[in-house]
Design a protein around this motif. Sequence first.
Motif: not given
Length: 870
Positions: A509-515
């Motif tokens: 996971x490379x983004x806060x939004x995705x997490x």
Amino acid sequence: MTATPAHPPTIVLVGHGMVGQRFLEALAERGLTGTHRVVVLCEEPRPAYDRVQLTSYFSGRTPEDLSMTDLAFIEEHGIELRVGDPAKTVDRAARTVTARSGLVVGYDVLVLATGSYPFVPPVPGKDAEGCFAYRTIEDLLAIEEYAKSATTGAVVGGGLLGLEAAGALKGLGLTSHIVEFAPRLMPVQVDDGGGAALLRTIEGMGLSVHTGVGTQEILTGADGAVTGMRLSDGSELATDLVVFSAGVRPRDQLARDCGLTVGERGGISVDERCRTVTDERVFAIGECALAADGRVYGLVAPGYEQAETAAATIAAQEASFTGADLSTKLKLLGVDVASFGDAHGTAEDCLDVVYSDSRAGLYKKLVVGRDGTLLGGILVGDAEAYGTLRAFTGSVPPVSPESLVLPAGAGAPAQLGPSALPDDAVICSCHNVTKGSIRGAVTEHACTTVPEVKKCTKAGTGCGSCVKVLGQLVTAELEASGVEVDKGLCGCFAQTREELYEIVLALRVTSFRELLDGHGREGARGGDGCEVCKPAVGSIIASLAPAIGASGYVLEGEQAALQDTNDHFLANLQKNGSYSVVPRIPGGEIAPEKLIVIGEIARDFGLYTKITGGQRIDMFGARVEQLPVIWARLVDAGFESGHAYGKSLRTVKSCVGQAWCRYGVQDSVRMAIDLELRYRGLRSPHKLKSAVSGCARECAEAQSKDFGVIATSNGWNLYVGGNGGATPRHADLLAQDLSDAELVRLIDRFLMFYIRTADKLERTSTWLERLPGGLDHVRDVVVHDSLGICDELESLMRAHVSHYRDEWAETVNDPEKLARFVSFVNAPDTPDPVVGFVPERDQMKPDLPLLSIGVRRPSEEALLEGSTRR
């Protein structure tokens, strides 16, 4: 014994060790210090200290750290404590005690807590120069001093203290030998199988063990100093330092001299109330007492029980001591050793259940009765289950004995939680605290944390071996009471930081939004997160960036919105709205040319300069729009960001080491520089500090750091979990005598394991104390690879090192990134007029009155009308 204002009855305590101090506390708890005069005659030059942890002195703990005596407690309760003034005679007819100083004290109650003395075999040469006992802090200080001129040490005795002494000698750089008359090490605690497992492990550490032989003579040279030992098999052992640790004997001479009854093999005879059988006004507690069951107890837990019994009896309360649990859990030279109950299977018709793995140094034996009752056991190499197994002793466990000793993957071992234990199971043997008492602390006294339960019940405040089970019980009881124990990071995530780390790593996971959208709480998905989770997740992504394919630059895209205030401008915000500039100075070493650059920049921009405790030069007072210009000059001169603003490595301090110092034994500066350059920019749950000292004099203060390194003649000792700050903590010794490569490998593993498992904003010191198993667990994972994750930890660190880029170098070369460095968005060339300075001591300081008033002149208001503050 009713108190009168004029002449309160007097209690005289002879001896002030661990048991003596516990007796004083028991008196205070019962109000007796308010109704009695209490006089303490202490032989040693210091008040009570933790003799159980005596060897930790060689791991960096000071005598002050070992102290168990709160002088405020002594003063508050009016206790007359006389250190270095032991009792010399007792006149029971006159009821007086005469001290060495000549002081004569009358008593109504006399309590003898004189402890024990080390047994030194009566062999020729035992008093030669270079022979020592291993019993007091003074003994350790003398051994430490003598070892400076020694090369080889031998310990007579392979029991608990003997093994600790051998480890201490090895840590002092000596070739170490252990001589044990019995056929195995620790003959009291373990059987032949356990002794064999322990022997293999200890010999693998480089110690030489000689079992089944005794010491016949201490050999000396012409100067009278030790040169060797002659053993009972006729062989000779070359050594120039000998430590006797062959057991102890009760110190009962004072009792003998005043006519008190003593046992045939020593010990002051007492009844079930700990009163001497000869004189009801005289009590004996601890290692000097021969208990009513005919045993002298050498463990601290029975001594504490005796102290409680004596205090209760003096207070006219019902209490008795008829025997105690002799279970022990030890960490010897890094090896777990535990025994409990009928460890040697002396009960009639009992059976043994044994698991042994000589390759791994594991030995587990349970002794069970024909009806399945757990009678006792021995654990060597892995004592994780000790707390639960000991609590089940005397009962039939709800699972088969085989499942309790088999390792994971070899028969589906049973996981017995706290709910399986009966309420009368003793969880803390040091203070005799049952599971029921711990449950009561939660349900009746509203305790919700382990520290609160410790304070309420004293559980976990002795040897500490029960703390893990204690934590499990507190959590289980809260949950059983209907209290939801939410372990989530915040209101946005139900997972802990450690769990989020694993999700980010496993799913890349490379983004806060995705997490957040994929793994956040239902009500938080689609939202913006909070001030808790945004920087925590930002740190996780930054620390894993190379491994998951994310950008390692913290101000890149979405990452910029996740950062704390300081990270927004790659600088620390100061009190008046200005910023500090802190270039990295690896290991504290700097060339004159670079010193000149710093001086010129500070002069040209009017910055305040300060040499810090981290061996850097900080510059204060930069306006936000000045930061890129200042850093462009620093980068051109070869400087990098010192990351003083980030939750990452700050500094690795050093002394000058062997290159300049006549005491130095290793090149501490080179090592400090290597470590700082390796771990620079490593994002972590909290800031990281380190230091490297070139010798044991410890000038770099490595033992107050998150990871500290101290040079030895054989390599490097690694300490972890230290902290200065508001709650200082000495670092713990993780491994010793490491080569350069071994040192770096263990630090790699330690740091990545910390980053992986720590909570948000948790320093290594707090993490180490919170982590189940503490230092022992960390050592098992980091040194022994017990979880099989060390290859992954090392791989993650290699990725960090190979992908490191200096944040300020990237910033000053990118016009888009420079655009953020303004005080006002729509007036980028306008400095913030509230940021002002006044001169002081040839430098400048913040103009705090201007800051506090915060009033702008009319011309400034006109200039800034319509401006938007960044």
